[in-house]
Design a protein around this motif. Sequence first.
Motif, PDB file in Angstrom:
ATOM      1  N   ILE A  46     -60.270   1.326  70.192  1.00  0.00           N
ATOM      2  CA  ILE A  46     -60.266   0.605  71.471  1.00  0.00           C
ATOM      3  C   ILE A  46     -61.677   0.592  72.058  1.00  0.00           C
ATOM      4  CG2 ILE A  46     -59.480   0.736  73.883  1.00  0.00           C
ATOM      5  CD1 ILE A  46     -57.361  -0.422  72.065  1.00  0.00           C
ATOM      6  N   LYS A  47     -62.345   1.731  72.035  1.00  0.00           N
ATOM      7  CA  LYS A  47     -63.707   1.815  72.581  1.00  0.00           C
ATOM      8  C   LYS A  47     -64.658   0.858  71.867  1.00  0.00           C
ATOM      9  CE  LYS A  47     -67.450   5.037  73.527  1.00  0.00           C
ATOM     10  NZ  LYS A  47     -67.938   6.407  73.384  1.00  0.00           N
ATOM     11  N   ALA A  48     -64.508   0.733  70.565  1.00  0.00           N
ATOM     12  CA  ALA A  48     -65.398  -0.113  69.777  1.00  0.00           C
ATOM     13  C   ALA A  48     -65.085  -1.606  69.916  1.00  0.00           C
ATOM     14  CB  ALA A  48     -65.323   0.284  68.309  1.00  0.00           C
ATOM     15  N   ASN A  49     -63.858  -1.940  70.299  1.00  0.00           N
ATOM     16  CA  ASN A  49     -63.445  -3.344  70.252  1.00  0.00           C
ATOM     17  C   ASN A  49     -63.007  -3.953  71.581  1.00  0.00           C
ATOM     18  OD1 ASN A  49     -63.417  -4.137  67.251  1.00  0.00           O
ATOM     19  ND2 ASN A  49     -62.487  -2.113  67.303  1.00  0.00           N
ATOM     20  N   VAL A  50     -62.878  -3.151  72.614  1.00  0.00           N
ATOM     21  CA  VAL A  50     -62.418  -3.680  73.904  1.00  0.00           C
ATOM     22  C   VAL A  50     -63.405  -3.262  74.991  1.00  0.00           C
ATOM     23  CG1 VAL A  50     -60.521  -3.803  75.553  1.00  0.00           C
ATOM     24  CG2 VAL A  50     -60.012  -3.481  73.133  1.00  0.00           C
ATOM     25  N   PRO A  51     -64.271  -4.179  75.391  1.00  0.00           N
ATOM     26  CA  PRO A  51     -65.202  -3.854  76.466  1.00  0.00           C
ATOM     27  C   PRO A  51     -64.501  -3.856  77.822  1.00  0.00           C
ATOM     28  CG  PRO A  51     -65.510  -6.113  75.752  1.00  0.00           C
ATOM     29  CD  PRO A  51     -64.480  -5.511  74.847  1.00  0.00           C
ATOM     30  N   ARG A  52     -65.087  -3.144  78.755  1.00  0.00           N
ATOM     31  CA  ARG A  52     -64.577  -3.119  80.132  1.00  0.00           C
ATOM     32  C   ARG A  52     -63.112  -2.714  80.210  1.00  0.00           C
ATOM     33  NH1 ARG A  52     -67.533  -7.666  83.750  1.00  0.00           N
ATOM     34  NH2 ARG A  52     -69.609  -7.269  82.980  1.00  0.00           N
ATOM     35  N   VAL A  53     -62.811  -1.554  79.676  1.00  0.00           N
ATOM     36  CA  VAL A  53     -61.434  -1.077  79.699  1.00  0.00           C
ATOM     37  C   VAL A  53     -61.385   0.335  80.271  1.00  0.00           C
ATOM     38  CG1 VAL A  53     -61.486  -0.225  77.298  1.00  0.00           C
ATOM     39  CG2 VAL A  53     -59.293  -0.777  78.363  1.00  0.00           C
ATOM     40  N   PHE A  54     -60.449   0.537  81.179  1.00  0.00           N
ATOM     41  CA  PHE A  54     -60.121   1.872  81.664  1.00  0.00           C
ATOM     42  C   PHE A  54     -58.917   2.344  80.866  1.00  0.00           C
ATOM     43  CE2 PHE A  54     -62.114   0.026  85.464  1.00  0.00           C
ATOM     44  CZ  PHE A  54     -63.033   1.023  85.763  1.00  0.00           C
ATOM     45  N   VAL A  55     -58.975   3.561  80.368  1.00  0.00           N
ATOM     46  CA  VAL A  55     -57.858   4.092  79.586  1.00  0.00           C
ATOM     47  C   VAL A  55     -57.257   5.276  80.324  1.00  0.00           C
ATOM     48  CG1 VAL A  55     -57.148   5.127  77.402  1.00  0.00           C
ATOM     49  CG2 VAL A  55     -58.903   3.342  77.418  1.00  0.00           C
ATOM     50  N   ASN A  56     -55.959   5.200  80.569  1.00  0.00           N
ATOM     51  CA  ASN A  56     -55.193   6.317  81.133  1.00  0.00           C
ATOM     52  C   ASN A  56     -54.462   6.977  79.971  1.00  0.00           C
ATOM     53  OD1 ASN A  56     -55.645   5.731  83.958  1.00  0.00           O
ATOM     54  ND2 ASN A  56     -54.281   3.986  83.673  1.00  0.00           N
ATOM     55  N   LEU A  57     -54.785   8.209  79.685  1.00  0.00           N
ATOM     56  CA  LEU A  57     -54.087   8.946  78.633  1.00  0.00           C
ATOM     57  C   LEU A  57     -53.127   9.903  79.338  1.00  0.00           C
ATOM     58  CD1 LEU A  57     -53.739   9.486  75.646  1.00  0.00           C
ATOM     59  CD2 LEU A  57     -55.615  11.124  75.785  1.00  0.00           C
ATOM     60  N   VAL A  58     -51.837   9.579  79.247  1.00  0.00           N
ATOM     61  CA  VAL A  58     -50.803  10.351  79.933  1.00  0.00           C
ATOM     62  C   VAL A  58     -50.304  11.438  78.986  1.00  0.00           C
ATOM     63  CG1 VAL A  58     -48.561  10.219  81.099  1.00  0.00           C
ATOM     64  CG2 VAL A  58     -50.150   8.290  81.231  1.00  0.00           C
ATOM     65  N   PRO A  59     -50.386  12.696  79.407  1.00  0.00           N
ATOM     66  CA  PRO A  59     -49.963  13.780  78.512  1.00  0.00           C
ATOM     67  C   PRO A  59     -48.446  13.869  78.397  1.00  0.00           C
ATOM     68  CG  PRO A  59     -50.622  14.679  80.629  1.00  0.00           C
ATOM     69  CD  PRO A  59     -50.900  13.207  80.684  1.00  0.00           C
ATOM     70  N   VAL A  60     -48.037  14.473  77.303  1.00  0.00           N
ATOM     71  CA  VAL A  60     -46.613  14.729  77.086  1.00  0.00           C
ATOM     72  C   VAL A  60     -46.182  15.844  78.052  1.00  0.00           C
ATOM     73  CG1 VAL A  60     -44.915  15.514  75.392  1.00  0.00           C
ATOM     74  CG2 VAL A  60     -46.803  14.047  74.688  1.00  0.00           C
ATOM     75  N   VAL A  61     -44.952  15.814  78.483  1.00  0.00           N
ATOM     76  CA  VAL A  61     -44.416  16.822  79.374  1.00  0.00           C
ATOM     77  C   VAL A  61     -44.499  18.191  78.707  1.00  0.00           C
ATOM     78  CG1 VAL A  61     -42.339  17.549  80.614  1.00  0.00           C
ATOM     79  CG2 VAL A  61     -42.877  15.122  80.416  1.00  0.00           C
ATOM     80  N   ASP A  62     -44.913  19.192  79.459  1.00  0.00           N
ATOM     81  CA  ASP A  62     -44.986  20.564  78.940  1.00  0.00           C
ATOM     82  C   ASP A  62     -43.565  21.094  78.730  1.00  0.00           C
ATOM     83  OD1 ASP A  62     -45.518  23.161  78.280  1.00  0.00           O
ATOM     84  OD2 ASP A  62     -46.572  23.644  80.131  1.00  0.00           O
ATOM     85  N   VAL A  63     -43.184  21.319  77.491  1.00  0.00           N
ATOM     86  CA  VAL A  63     -41.817  21.736  77.186  1.00  0.00           C
ATOM     87  C   VAL A  63     -41.673  23.245  76.979  1.00  0.00           C
ATOM     88  CG1 VAL A  63     -41.153  19.534  76.198  1.00  0.00           C
ATOM     89  CG2 VAL A  63     -42.144  21.291  74.722  1.00  0.00           C
ATOM     90  N   THR A  64     -42.756  23.987  77.239  1.00  0.00           N
ATOM     91  CA  THR A  64     -42.654  25.435  77.073  1.00  0.00           C
ATOM     92  C   THR A  64     -41.741  26.010  78.111  1.00  0.00           C
ATOM     93  OG1 THR A  64     -44.633  25.791  78.422  1.00  0.00           O
ATOM     94  CG2 THR A  64     -44.919  25.673  76.017  1.00  0.00           C
TER      95      THR A  64
END
Length: 85
Positions: A67-85
């Motif tokens: 995505i970084k190499a091919n999509v200029p001007r992009v904000f990326v939200n990386l949503v973590p998986v729920v903590d299942v511990t």
Amino acid sequence: AVAQELLSQAKELVKRLQADATYNIKTSWKMLTVFIGANNLCDVCTDPAYNGPDAVQAAIEAALDYIKANVPRVFVNLVPVVDVT
């Protein structure tokens, strides 16, 4: 989906963005939210090598690098998986 499918999804997204004649991928701002890994977490007991943290991390990194190499001007939200511990 599982993290290992994320790169192919990223490639499809880029292909669609580039194919849309009404959209300028180079000048338009974009926001991408990625919520992935929950299905890997559910199956980690059945195949820890494929669904383990190292494999999931590598798959996510590959997709984000693409995505970084091919999509200029992009904000990326990386949503973590729920903590299942």
